[in-house]
Design an enzyme around this catalytic site. Structure first.
Site, PDB file in Angstrom:
ATOM      1  N   ASP A 209       0.862  -1.186   0.000  1.00 28.26           N
ATOM      2  CA  ASP A 209       0.000   0.000   0.000  1.00 28.26           C
ATOM      3  C   ASP A 209       0.897   1.235   0.000  1.00 28.26           C
ATOM      4  O   ASP A 209       1.821   1.343   0.803  1.00 28.26           O
ATOM      5  CB  ASP A 209      -0.908  -0.009   1.241  1.00 28.26           C
ATOM      6  CG  ASP A 209      -2.025   1.021   1.140  1.00 28.26           C
ATOM      7  OD1 ASP A 209      -1.721   2.213   0.920  1.00 28.26           O
ATOM      8  OD2 ASP A 209      -3.196   0.642   1.269  1.00 28.26           O
TER       9      ASP A 209
ATOM     10  N   HIS B 163     -10.241  -5.222  -3.121  1.00 28.82           N
ATOM     11  CA  HIS B 163      -8.915  -5.444  -2.535  1.00 28.82           C
ATOM     12  C   HIS B 163      -9.042  -5.753  -1.056  1.00 28.82           C
ATOM     13  O   HIS B 163      -9.972  -5.306  -0.385  1.00 28.82           O
ATOM     14  CB  HIS B 163      -7.998  -4.236  -2.754  1.00 28.82           C
ATOM     15  CG  HIS B 163      -8.539  -2.946  -2.207  1.00 28.82           C
ATOM     16  ND1 HIS B 163      -9.483  -2.193  -2.874  1.00 28.82           N
ATOM     17  CD2 HIS B 163      -8.273  -2.284  -1.058  1.00 28.82           C
ATOM     18  CE1 HIS B 163      -9.764  -1.111  -2.164  1.00 28.82           C
ATOM     19  NE2 HIS B 163      -9.058  -1.142  -1.047  1.00 28.82           N
TER      20      HIS B 163
ATOM     21  N   HIS C 293      -6.933  -5.587   2.565  1.00 30.25           N
ATOM     22  CA  HIS C 293      -5.802  -4.992   3.288  1.00 30.25           C
ATOM     23  C   HIS C 293      -5.219  -6.032   4.244  1.00 30.25           C
ATOM     24  O   HIS C 293      -5.975  -6.689   4.980  1.00 30.25           O
ATOM     25  CB  HIS C 293      -6.271  -3.824   4.159  1.00 30.25           C
ATOM     26  CG  HIS C 293      -6.822  -2.653   3.397  1.00 30.25           C
ATOM     27  ND1 HIS C 293      -6.068  -1.546   3.094  1.00 30.25           N
ATOM     28  CD2 HIS C 293      -8.056  -2.411   2.892  1.00 30.25           C
ATOM     29  CE1 HIS C 293      -6.820  -0.665   2.441  1.00 30.25           C
ATOM     30  NE2 HIS C 293      -8.035  -1.160   2.307  1.00 30.25           N
TER      31      HIS C 293
HETATM   32  P1  5GP Z   1      -9.730   1.583   0.484  1.00 34.23           P
HETATM   33  O1  5GP Z   1     -10.319   1.785  -0.879  1.00 34.23           O
HETATM   34  O2  5GP Z   1      -9.969   0.203   1.016  1.00 34.23           O
HETATM   35  O3  5GP Z   1     -10.135   2.640   1.471  1.00 34.23           O
HETATM   36  O4  5GP Z   1      -8.167   1.728   0.390  1.00 34.23           O
HETATM   37  C1  5GP Z   1      -7.454   1.933  -0.803  1.00 34.23           C
HETATM   38  C2  5GP Z   1      -5.991   1.819  -0.472  1.00 34.23           C
HETATM   39  O5  5GP Z   1      -5.265   1.886  -1.690  1.00 34.23           O
HETATM   40  C3  5GP Z   1      -5.449   2.952   0.433  1.00 34.23           C
HETATM   41  O6  5GP Z   1      -4.890   2.395   1.606  1.00 34.23           O
HETATM   42  C4  5GP Z   1      -4.417   3.650  -0.441  1.00 34.23           C
HETATM   43  O7  5GP Z   1      -3.275   4.069   0.277  1.00 34.23           O
HETATM   44  C5  5GP Z   1      -4.081   2.618  -1.485  1.00 34.23           C
HETATM   45  N1  5GP Z   1      -3.716   3.182  -2.777  1.00 34.23           N
HETATM   46  C6  5GP Z   1      -4.381   4.163  -3.439  1.00 34.23           C
HETATM   47  N2  5GP Z   1      -3.761   4.430  -4.604  1.00 34.23           N
HETATM   48  C7  5GP Z   1      -2.690   3.600  -4.673  1.00 34.23           C
HETATM   49  C8  5GP Z   1      -1.658   3.435  -5.634  1.00 34.23           C
HETATM   50  O8  5GP Z   1      -1.591   4.074  -6.675  1.00 34.23           O
HETATM   51  N3  5GP Z   1      -0.706   2.491  -5.371  1.00 34.23           N
HETATM   52  C9  5GP Z   1      -0.732   1.746  -4.222  1.00 34.23           C
HETATM   53  N4  5GP Z   1       0.258   0.854  -4.061  1.00 34.23           N
HETATM   54  N5  5GP Z   1      -1.697   1.891  -3.284  1.00 34.23           N
HETATM   55  C10 5GP Z   1      -2.659   2.806  -3.507  1.00 34.23           C
END
Ligand code: 5GP
Ligand code: ZN
Length: 140
Positions: free
Chosen positions: A33, A102, A104
């Site tokens: 992440d 996804h 975590h």
């Molecule tokens: P959620 O959608 O479950 O809230 O979390 C999305 C996660 O994706 C976040 O923790 C964020 O830091 C991560 N994220 C967002 N954009 C990118 C990216 O371009 N590359 C990576 N490696 N992680 C990302």
């Protein structure tokens, strides 16, 4: 234009934007992440685009679950956290910001406060080093 075209995780699958990859198979990909809640925070995704748990095909869901366990075991061995938090969000109202399914994997230490994810960018060199340590265990 469909959902895949502008999806950041589909772009990582296609290789058009970079990521610190941990492992990859036919149906899934795991990578660090970019804004981790704790050191070692890893995401596991299905390669096929599906917005969330409600939409993902069963075969992809099972493939992600399998990879999640494999990567969680590797993180446990590589980083020796006290615990591992596994979670996922469905819909913006639930806190999902990237609308591609996804999971975590967040390593936790005893007494550690719940870290927010997606807030503070991790140090690229640290992300690279952590990915490499997890990959080494997976290659053993
Ligand atoms: P959620 O959608 O479950 O809230 O979390 C999305 C996660 O994706 C976040 O923790 C964020 O830091 C991560 N994220 C967002 N954009 C990118 C990216 O371009 N590359 C990576 N490696 N992680 C990302
Ligand atoms: Zn996608």
């Amino acid at each position: 234009m469909n959902a895949r075209d502008n999806c950041i995780f589909c772009k990582i699958v296609r290789g058009t934007i970079p990521a610190h990859k941990v492992c990859e198979d036919e149906h899934t990909l795991a990578f660090m992440d970019v804004s981790p809640a704790s050191p070692g925070h890893t995401l596991v995704i299905s390669k096929a685009h599906a917005a969330n748990l409600l939409e993902i095909a069963e075969a992809d869901l099972l493939a992600v679950a399998r990879t999640t366990q494999r990567v969680a075991r590797a993180i446990h061995k590589a980083l020796a956290p006290d615990g591992l938090r596994i979670g996922q969000f469905n819909g913006a109202a639930a806190g999902q910001t990237v609308l591609h399914y996804h999971v975590h994997i967040v390593p936790m230490q005893e007494g550690q406060r719940t870290g927010a994810h997606g807030r503070t960018p991790g140090d690229p060199e640290e992300l690279k080093a952590l990915a490499s340590r997890i990959r080494e265990v997976l290659q053993d």
